[in-house]
Design a protein around this motif. Structure first.
Motif, PDB file in Angstrom:
ATOM      1  N   ALA A  98       0.833  -1.205   0.000  1.00 37.49           N
ATOM      2  CA  ALA A  98       0.000   0.000   0.000  1.00 37.49           C
ATOM      3  C   ALA A  98       0.868   1.255   0.000  1.00 37.49           C
ATOM      4  CB  ALA A  98      -0.917  -0.012   1.217  1.00 37.49           C
ATOM      5  N   LEU A  99       1.898   1.276   0.836  1.00 36.21           N
ATOM      6  CA  LEU A  99       2.773   2.446   0.900  1.00 36.21           C
ATOM      7  C   LEU A  99       3.531   2.648  -0.408  1.00 36.21           C
ATOM      8  CD1 LEU A  99       4.156   2.102   4.541  1.00 36.21           C
ATOM      9  CD2 LEU A  99       2.439   3.726   3.698  1.00 36.21           C
ATOM     10  N   GLU A 100       3.990   1.560  -0.990  1.00 38.79           N
ATOM     11  CA  GLU A 100       4.726   1.676  -2.254  1.00 38.79           C
ATOM     12  C   GLU A 100       3.823   2.206  -3.360  1.00 38.79           C
ATOM     13  OE1 GLU A 100       8.177  -1.724  -1.521  1.00 38.79           O
ATOM     14  OE2 GLU A 100       6.328  -2.267  -2.578  1.00 38.79           O
ATOM     15  N   SER A 101       2.531   1.872  -3.281  1.00 40.52           N
ATOM     16  CA  SER A 101       1.603   2.395  -4.293  1.00 40.52           C
ATOM     17  C   SER A 101       1.428   3.906  -4.162  1.00 40.52           C
ATOM     18  CB  SER A 101       0.248   1.701  -4.181  1.00 40.52           C
ATOM     19  OG  SER A 101      -0.498   2.199  -3.080  1.00 40.52           O
ATOM     20  N   LEU A 102       1.748   4.437  -2.984  1.00 37.70           N
ATOM     21  CA  LEU A 102       1.664   5.880  -2.749  1.00 37.70           C
ATOM     22  C   LEU A 102       2.981   6.590  -3.025  1.00 37.70           C
ATOM     23  CD1 LEU A 102      -0.417   5.956   0.577  1.00 37.70           C
ATOM     24  CD2 LEU A 102      -1.228   6.487  -1.729  1.00 37.70           C
ATOM     25  N   GLY A 103       3.992   5.821  -3.446  1.00 40.35           N
ATOM     26  CA  GLY A 103       5.266   6.431  -3.788  1.00 40.35           C
ATOM     27  C   GLY A 103       6.376   6.253  -2.780  1.00 40.35           C
ATOM     28  N   TYR A 104       6.100   5.577  -1.689  1.00 35.06           N
ATOM     29  CA  TYR A 104       7.157   5.277  -0.722  1.00 35.06           C
ATOM     30  C   TYR A 104       8.138   4.297  -1.373  1.00 35.06           C
ATOM     31  CZ  TYR A 104       4.345   7.352   3.066  1.00 35.06           C
ATOM     32  OH  TYR A 104       3.636   8.216   3.867  1.00 35.06           O
ATOM     33  N   ASP A 105       9.426   4.601  -1.298  1.00 32.06           N
ATOM     34  CA  ASP A 105      10.384   3.766  -2.018  1.00 32.06           C
ATOM     35  C   ASP A 105      11.402   3.090  -1.122  1.00 32.06           C
ATOM     36  OD1 ASP A 105      11.870   5.933  -1.271  1.00 32.06           O
ATOM     37  OD2 ASP A 105      12.324   6.615  -3.307  1.00 32.06           O
ATOM     38  N   ASN A 106      11.212   3.145   0.195  1.00 30.27           N
ATOM     39  CA  ASN A 106      12.177   2.487   1.080  1.00 30.27           C
ATOM     40  C   ASN A 106      11.436   1.865   2.264  1.00 30.27           C
ATOM     41  OD1 ASN A 106      14.694   1.609   1.738  1.00 30.27           O
ATOM     42  ND2 ASN A 106      15.505   3.604   2.332  1.00 30.27           N
ATOM     43  N   VAL A 107      10.616   0.879   1.953  1.00 28.22           N
ATOM     44  CA  VAL A 107       9.825   0.182   2.964  1.00 28.22           C
ATOM     45  C   VAL A 107      10.268  -1.273   3.007  1.00 28.22           C
ATOM     46  CG1 VAL A 107       7.504  -0.392   3.757  1.00 28.22           C
ATOM     47  CG2 VAL A 107       7.881   1.698   2.417  1.00 28.22           C
ATOM     48  N   ILE A 108      10.512  -1.791   4.210  1.00 31.29           N
ATOM     49  CA  ILE A 108      11.024  -3.157   4.367  1.00 31.29           C
ATOM     50  C   ILE A 108      10.114  -3.948   5.298  1.00 31.29           C
ATOM     51  CG2 ILE A 108      12.962  -4.568   5.169  1.00 31.29           C
ATOM     52  CD1 ILE A 108      14.796  -2.229   4.495  1.00 31.29           C
ATOM     53  N   ASN A 109       9.695  -5.109   4.848  1.00 34.18           N
ATOM     54  CA  ASN A 109       8.949  -6.053   5.672  1.00 34.18           C
ATOM     55  C   ASN A 109       9.966  -6.927   6.400  1.00 34.18           C
ATOM     56  OD1 ASN A 109       7.421  -8.113   6.766  1.00 34.18           O
ATOM     57  ND2 ASN A 109       6.535  -8.802   4.831  1.00 34.18           N
ATOM     58  N   VAL A 110      10.093  -6.718   7.719  1.00 26.54           N
ATOM     59  CA  VAL A 110      11.097  -7.486   8.462  1.00 26.54           C
ATOM     60  C   VAL A 110      10.532  -8.785   9.010  1.00 26.54           C
ATOM     61  CG1 VAL A 110      12.391  -5.411   9.032  1.00 26.54           C
ATOM     62  CG2 VAL A 110      10.660  -6.239  10.632  1.00 26.54           C
ATOM     63  N   GLY A 111       9.219  -9.039   8.806  1.00 22.61           N
ATOM     64  CA  GLY A 111       8.657 -10.335   9.152  1.00 22.61           C
ATOM     65  C   GLY A 111       7.815 -10.334  10.405  1.00 22.61           C
ATOM     66  N   GLY A 112       7.718 -11.513  11.045  1.00 21.92           N
ATOM     67  CA  GLY A 112       6.863 -11.705  12.210  1.00 21.92           C
ATOM     68  C   GLY A 112       7.646 -11.802  13.496  1.00 21.92           C
ATOM     69  N   ILE A 113       7.053 -11.353  14.578  1.00 24.44           N
ATOM     70  CA  ILE A 113       7.745 -11.308  15.856  1.00 24.44           C
ATOM     71  C   ILE A 113       8.108 -12.690  16.376  1.00 24.44           C
ATOM     72  CG2 ILE A 113       5.645 -11.315  17.247  1.00 24.44           C
ATOM     73  CD1 ILE A 113       7.111  -9.336  19.144  1.00 24.44           C
ATOM     74  N   GLY A 114       7.330 -13.702  15.983  1.00 20.00           N
ATOM     75  CA  GLY A 114       7.637 -15.047  16.450  1.00 20.00           C
ATOM     76  C   GLY A 114       9.034 -15.475  16.072  1.00 20.00           C
ATOM     77  N   THR A 115       9.460 -15.133  14.860  1.00 17.80           N
ATOM     78  CA  THR A 115      10.809 -15.484  14.406  1.00 17.80           C
ATOM     79  C   THR A 115      11.853 -14.778  15.256  1.00 17.80           C
ATOM     80  OG1 THR A 115       9.954 -15.701  12.157  1.00 17.80           O
ATOM     81  CG2 THR A 115      12.343 -15.528  12.412  1.00 17.80           C
ATOM     82  N   TYR A 116      11.587 -13.543  15.628  1.00 21.72           N
ATOM     83  CA  TYR A 116      12.535 -12.783  16.453  1.00 21.72           C
ATOM     84  C   TYR A 116      12.660 -13.407  17.837  1.00 21.72           C
ATOM     85  CZ  TYR A 116      14.768  -8.832  18.801  1.00 21.72           C
ATOM     86  OH  TYR A 116      15.639  -8.045  19.516  1.00 21.72           O
ATOM     87  N   LEU A 117      11.526 -13.768  18.435  1.00 20.00           N
ATOM     88  CA  LEU A 117      11.553 -14.335  19.779  1.00 20.00           C
ATOM     89  C   LEU A 117      12.252 -15.690  19.820  1.00 20.00           C
ATOM     90  CD1 LEU A 117       7.930 -13.414  20.950  1.00 20.00           C
ATOM     91  CD2 LEU A 117      10.062 -12.218  21.467  1.00 20.00           C
ATOM     92  N   GLU A 118      12.227 -16.397  18.691  1.00 25.21           N
ATOM     93  CA  GLU A 118      12.898 -17.698  18.630  1.00 25.21           C
ATOM     94  C   GLU A 118      14.408 -17.550  18.475  1.00 25.21           C
ATOM     95  OE1 GLU A 118      11.034 -19.540  15.345  1.00 25.21           O
ATOM     96  OE2 GLU A 118       9.110 -19.859  16.374  1.00 25.21           O
TER      97      GLU A 118
END
Length: 281
Positions: A98-118
């Motif tokens: 959604a953000l990229e469709s508005l022109g945002y060009d530096n957005v990163i999906n870092v994933g889910g918190i479960g992976t971090y807690l593990e």
């Protein structure tokens, strides 16, 4: 980098040129824990609840899903790199699109918190596994309590509209009149309701129904709250004779999923609910 994962997130925490956003609900944060440094912008309880970004085709983003572009732009800083996280990465991926469709060009999906807690969870703050919060149902109705009846069948409906304009409770009931013959005339001896009678109404024993009347009524009420309306997708079998009743189609999957086993006549329910909800509109 173009990609940051939960495995190496710790390397990139605490930067002033990064906006760290947790898209989970607030109760998820308090129950499951969170990563220090991330701000909460709840997807379900804020972005979608307030009609800013609303899914229409599941998690496949389309431009029409953005209802208030200015609302997104006010929340997300396009001068910074934006790290998005959620429970599993699904919401983060959707908001990224959604953000990229508005022109945002530096957005990163870092994933889910479960992976971090593990993994290496040096910046994790634990939750208590019990925290809950109940969001008000949201809708366009006027808050209050509304009563409707269907005099033809003696049915009643009470509809409660919460502060956010959504249906939060529905109660169905029906009048039962007890009579006896006195000197050749029918005399009313008492009034009660089917909810009051409960199992003593004996609809299963005498009518071969799946559930008692009050159980049918309560299941139907719950389904209406879930749908926030009388579900127009429910298939109805019209009465075959004037002495019969309209009924739900017991083979309709929507009925099976929502109000399985309903074998009652529905005209009184429909009319009473319609009379109540019309006032709330």
């Amino acid at each position: 980098p173009d990609v940051v994962t939960m495995a190496d997130l710790g390397t990139y925490l605490g930067r002033p040129d990064v906006q760290y956003v947790d898209l989970r609900n607030f109760d998820d944060k308090m129950a499951s824990g969170y990563i220090a440094g991330f701000e909460m912008i709840p997807f379900f309880d804020y972005l979608e609840y307030e009609g800013i970004l609303v899914r229409q085709t599941g998690w496949a983003f389309t431009a029409d899903d953005i209802k208030i572009a200015a609302g997104l732009e006010a929340l997300f800083d396009d001068d910074k790199t934006i790290f998005l996280m959620c429970g599993s990465g699904t919401r983060a991926g959707y908001v990224k699109a959604a953000l990229e469709s508005l022109g945002y060009d530096n957005v990163i999906n870092v994933g889910g918190i479960g992976t971090y807690l593990e993994g290496d969870a040096d910046n994790a703050v634990a939750g208590d596994d019990m925290y809950t919060i109940n969001m008000d149902k949201k809708g366009s109705f006027t808050p209050g309590i509304y009563y409707g009846n269907d005099s033809a069948h003696g049915y009643q409906a009470t509809v409660v509209i919460g502060p956010a304009g959504g249906i939060v409770n529905v109660l169905f009931d029906a009048i039962v009149v007890e009579t006896e013959i006195v000197e050749g005339e029918v005399v009313v001896t008492s009034y009660t309701t089917k909810q009051v009678l409960g199992f003593d109404y004996n609809m299963v024993a005498y009518g071969g129904a799946t559930y008692e009347w009050f159980q049918h009524a309560d299941m139907l009420a719950d389904a209406i709250v879930d749908a926030q309306a009388w579900n127009t997708d429910w298939t109805i079998i019209p009465a075959a004779t004037p002495e019969d009743h309209d009924k739900f189609d017991p083979t309709d999957q929507d009925v099976i999923d929502d109000i399985a086993g309903v074998t009652i006549g529905i005209e009184g329910f429909f009319a009473a609910f319609a009379a109540a909800i019309a006032q709330a509109e």
